[in-house]
Write a protein that holds these residues in place. Structure first.
Motif, PDB file in Angstrom:
ATOM      1  N   GLN A  37       0.831  -1.200   0.000  1.00 32.50           N
ATOM      2  CA  GLN A  37       0.000   0.000   0.000  1.00 32.50           C
ATOM      3  C   GLN A  37       0.876   1.264   0.000  1.00 32.50           C
ATOM      4  OE1 GLN A  37      -3.152  -0.845  -0.274  1.00 32.50           O
ATOM      5  NE2 GLN A  37      -3.993   1.189  -0.410  1.00 32.50           N
ATOM      6  N   ASP A  39      -1.599  -0.970  -5.634  1.00 29.22           N
ATOM      7  CA  ASP A  39      -2.977  -0.950  -5.131  1.00 29.22           C
ATOM      8  C   ASP A  39      -3.642  -2.315  -5.278  1.00 29.22           C
ATOM      9  OD1 ASP A  39      -2.850   1.689  -4.373  1.00 29.22           O
ATOM     10  OD2 ASP A  39      -3.487   2.421  -6.336  1.00 29.22           O
ATOM     11  N   ILE A  99      -5.840  -3.252  -2.824  1.00 31.07           N
ATOM     12  CA  ILE A  99      -7.175  -2.854  -2.363  1.00 31.07           C
ATOM     13  C   ILE A  99      -7.176  -1.343  -2.145  1.00 31.07           C
ATOM     14  CG2 ILE A  99      -7.820  -5.051  -1.313  1.00 31.07           C
ATOM     15  CD1 ILE A  99      -6.811  -4.072   1.337  1.00 31.07           C
ATOM     16  N   ASN A 100      -8.365  -0.745  -2.133  1.00 30.14           N
ATOM     17  CA  ASN A 100      -8.399   0.703  -1.913  1.00 30.14           C
ATOM     18  C   ASN A 100      -8.150   1.019  -0.435  1.00 30.14           C
ATOM     19  OD1 ASN A 100     -10.821   0.414  -0.509  1.00 30.14           O
ATOM     20  ND2 ASN A 100     -12.085   0.912  -2.271  1.00 30.14           N
ATOM     21  N   TRP A 101      -7.882   2.293  -0.157  1.00 30.81           N
ATOM     22  CA  TRP A 101      -7.458   2.697   1.189  1.00 30.81           C
ATOM     23  C   TRP A 101      -8.518   2.417   2.252  1.00 30.81           C
ATOM     24  CZ3 TRP A 101      -2.898   3.773   3.213  1.00 30.81           C
ATOM     25  CH2 TRP A 101      -1.845   4.050   2.355  1.00 30.81           C
ATOM     26  N   TYR A 102      -9.771   2.612   1.927  1.00 27.82           N
ATOM     27  CA  TYR A 102     -10.836   2.385   2.907  1.00 27.82           C
ATOM     28  C   TYR A 102     -10.852   0.930   3.374  1.00 27.82           C
ATOM     29  CZ  TYR A 102     -15.489   2.102   4.908  1.00 27.82           C
ATOM     30  OH  TYR A 102     -16.552   1.884   5.748  1.00 27.82           O
ATOM     31  N   ILE A 103     -10.802   0.013   2.423  1.00 25.56           N
ATOM     32  CA  ILE A 103     -10.798  -1.413   2.777  1.00 25.56           C
ATOM     33  C   ILE A 103      -9.482  -1.789   3.443  1.00 25.56           C
ATOM     34  CG2 ILE A 103     -10.889  -3.747   1.825  1.00 25.56           C
ATOM     35  CD1 ILE A 103     -12.837  -2.678  -0.255  1.00 25.56           C
ATOM     36  N   PHE A 104      -8.373  -1.168   3.006  1.00 24.20           N
ATOM     37  CA  PHE A 104      -7.073  -1.423   3.616  1.00 24.20           C
ATOM     38  C   PHE A 104      -7.088  -1.071   5.101  1.00 24.20           C
ATOM     39  CE2 PHE A 104      -3.054   0.586   4.940  1.00 24.20           C
ATOM     40  CZ  PHE A 104      -2.234  -0.529   4.927  1.00 24.20           C
ATOM     41  N   ARG A 144      -9.666  -0.821   7.093  1.00 24.52           N
ATOM     42  CA  ARG A 144     -10.551  -1.760   7.793  1.00 24.52           C
ATOM     43  C   ARG A 144      -9.861  -3.112   7.986  1.00 24.52           C
ATOM     44  NH1 ARG A 144     -16.512  -1.550   5.416  1.00 24.52           N
ATOM     45  NH2 ARG A 144     -16.777  -2.969   7.151  1.00 24.52           N
ATOM     46  N   ALA A 145      -9.139  -3.572   6.975  1.00 20.99           N
ATOM     47  CA  ALA A 145      -8.426  -4.850   7.083  1.00 20.99           C
ATOM     48  C   ALA A 145      -7.333  -4.764   8.146  1.00 20.99           C
ATOM     49  CB  ALA A 145      -7.827  -5.236   5.725  1.00 20.99           C
ATOM     50  N   THR A 198      -8.938  -4.883  11.549  1.00 18.95           N
ATOM     51  CA  THR A 198      -9.383  -6.248  11.838  1.00 18.95           C
ATOM     52  C   THR A 198      -8.201  -7.144  12.195  1.00 18.95           C
ATOM     53  OG1 THR A 198     -11.228  -5.965  10.308  1.00 18.95           O
ATOM     54  CG2 THR A 198     -10.655  -8.219  10.918  1.00 18.95           C
TER      55      THR A 198
END
Length: 76
Positions: free
Chosen positions: A27, A32, A34-39, A41-42, A45
């Motif tokens: 990242q 890329d 995944i996009n930053w928002y999902i990154f 959240r991941a 988690t």
């Protein structure tokens, strides 16, 4: 062949930390996956899961020490 829960928890924690590190490096360097928002959240988690597994590892180790000391008559 029995599975050692202590070793299994250590391997899970290590694997998750490595996975998180790889995702962070990708990242940061603009690969890329995944996009930053999902990154984000991941990563959140992964952090929660790592903390929970670490807590379970500490509790298991502590109870094991307590049982060992009780079995050897150090504790009543």
């Amino acid at each position: 062949m029995s599975i050692n829960p202590h070793r299994l928890l250590l391997k899970l924690i290590s694997g998750l930390v490595i996975l998180g590190g790889i995702l962070i490096v990708f990242q940061i360097w603009g690969i890329d996956i995944i996009n930053w928002y999902i990154f984000l959240r991941a990563m959140g988690t992964l952090a929660v899961i790592i903390v929970i597994l670490g807590f379970l590892l500490v509790v298991k180790t502590d109870f094991g020490e307590h049982k060992k000391m009780t079995d050897e008559n150090y504790l009543d």
